[in-house]
Design a protein around this motif. Structure first.
Motif, short mmCIF file in Angstrom:
data_model
loop_
_atom_site.label_atom_id
_atom_site.label_comp_id
_atom_site.label_asym_id
_atom_site.label_seq_id
_atom_site.Cartn_x
_atom_site.Cartn_y
_atom_site.Cartn_z
N HIS A 22 25.28 -16.38 -35.22
CA HIS A 22 26.70 -16.69 -35.04
C HIS A 22 27.58 -15.99 -36.07
O HIS A 22 28.76 -15.77 -35.81
CB HIS A 22 26.92 -18.20 -35.08
CG HIS A 22 26.29 -18.90 -33.91
ND1 HIS A 22 26.72 -18.73 -32.62
CD2 HIS A 22 25.23 -19.75 -33.84
CE1 HIS A 22 25.97 -19.45 -31.80
NE2 HIS A 22 25.05 -20.08 -32.52
N SER A 25 29.01 -10.48 -35.45
CA SER A 25 29.66 -10.16 -34.17
C SER A 25 29.16 -8.81 -33.65
O SER A 25 28.72 -7.95 -34.41
CB SER A 25 31.18 -10.10 -34.34
OG SER A 25 31.54 -8.96 -35.11
N THR A 26 29.24 -8.65 -32.35
CA THR A 26 28.85 -7.37 -31.75
C THR A 26 29.79 -6.26 -32.20
O THR A 26 29.36 -5.11 -32.38
CB THR A 26 28.82 -7.45 -30.22
OG1 THR A 26 30.06 -7.97 -29.75
CG2 THR A 26 27.66 -8.31 -29.75
N GLU A 28 31.15 -6.02 -35.13
CA GLU A 28 30.70 -5.64 -36.47
C GLU A 28 29.45 -4.77 -36.41
O GLU A 28 29.32 -3.79 -37.15
CB GLU A 28 30.44 -6.91 -37.28
CG GLU A 28 29.97 -6.66 -38.69
CD GLU A 28 29.70 -7.95 -39.44
OE1 GLU A 28 29.58 -7.87 -40.67
OE2 GLU A 28 29.57 -9.03 -38.81
N LYS A 47 24.76 -10.19 -26.63
CA LYS A 47 24.19 -10.31 -27.96
C LYS A 47 22.80 -10.93 -27.87
O LYS A 47 21.91 -10.57 -28.64
CB LYS A 47 25.11 -11.15 -28.86
CG LYS A 47 24.67 -11.13 -30.30
CD LYS A 47 25.63 -11.62 -31.37
CE LYS A 47 26.47 -12.78 -31.13
NZ LYS A 47 27.08 -13.32 -32.37
#
Length: 186
Positions: A22, A25-26, A28, A47
């Protein structure tokens, strides 16, 4: 595997280990990997797909590092030690991969299909121990307990030497194996 796909896997590995599912992030992952977010989603639809594929990738890596060492001319103990050392050395040399495996092994993000498919490849590990049972070298124990004991010992050994790198010496690693061996041998 394509270069960009490999780059995404290599980039996401430390991010997932350090920040969790969590916390990563994708966007990032894509930015850190130097690819567009759309490129990431070209290779991994979600993800969860990325985590699933990363799990296969890391488990295949540890399997490659541990295979092929069984030598019929050596004693059962020597063969178990070789196998144990392969896993411990992998964890020391590849801490992100090892920690990812340990962190996500029980994760709901890894599909049961993936777990089953990859665990089938670890059957040889269990076969080594079955030889020990057959030859009356180890305590009679059911498969799941033996594998959990093996993994727990490997994990604790790696963790110990991560926390105490100055103690990562051959004689201390040998001692760690002997403690494991004393636990399973008759």
């Amino acid at each position: 595997m394509k270069e960009k796909e490999q780059k995404i896997l290599d980039t996401s590995l430390p991010l997932f280990v350090e920040r969790g599912f969590h916390g990563t992030s994708t966007a990032e992952i894509a930015k850190t990997a130097g690819v567009a977010t759309g490129t990431l989603f070209h290779y991994f639809k979600t993800k969860e797909d990325l985590i699933d594929r990363l799990y296969i990738y890391t488990k295949e890596n540890i399997l490659e590092a541990s295979q092929g060492d069984y030598d019929e001319s050596k004693s059962f103990k020597e063969n178990v030690k070789s196998l144990w050392l392969n896993f411990v050395n992998f964890g020391i040399k590849e801490p992100y991969k090892f920690n990812f495996i340990m962190t996500f092994h029980c994760s709901p993000y890894i599909t049961s299909f993936t777990k089953g498919r990859i665990e089938e490849k670890f059957v040889d590990l269990l076969e080594v121990y079955k030889k020990g049972l057959k030859e009356d070298e180890i305590k009679p124990v059911y498969d799941e307990l033996l594998m959990d004991y093996f993994w727990g010992n490997v994990l604790n050994t790696i963790t110990h030497f991560e926390k105490n790198p100055e103690k990562r010496k051959k004689n201390n690693i040998e001692l760690a194996f002997e403690l494991f061996w004393d636990g399973i041998s008759k």
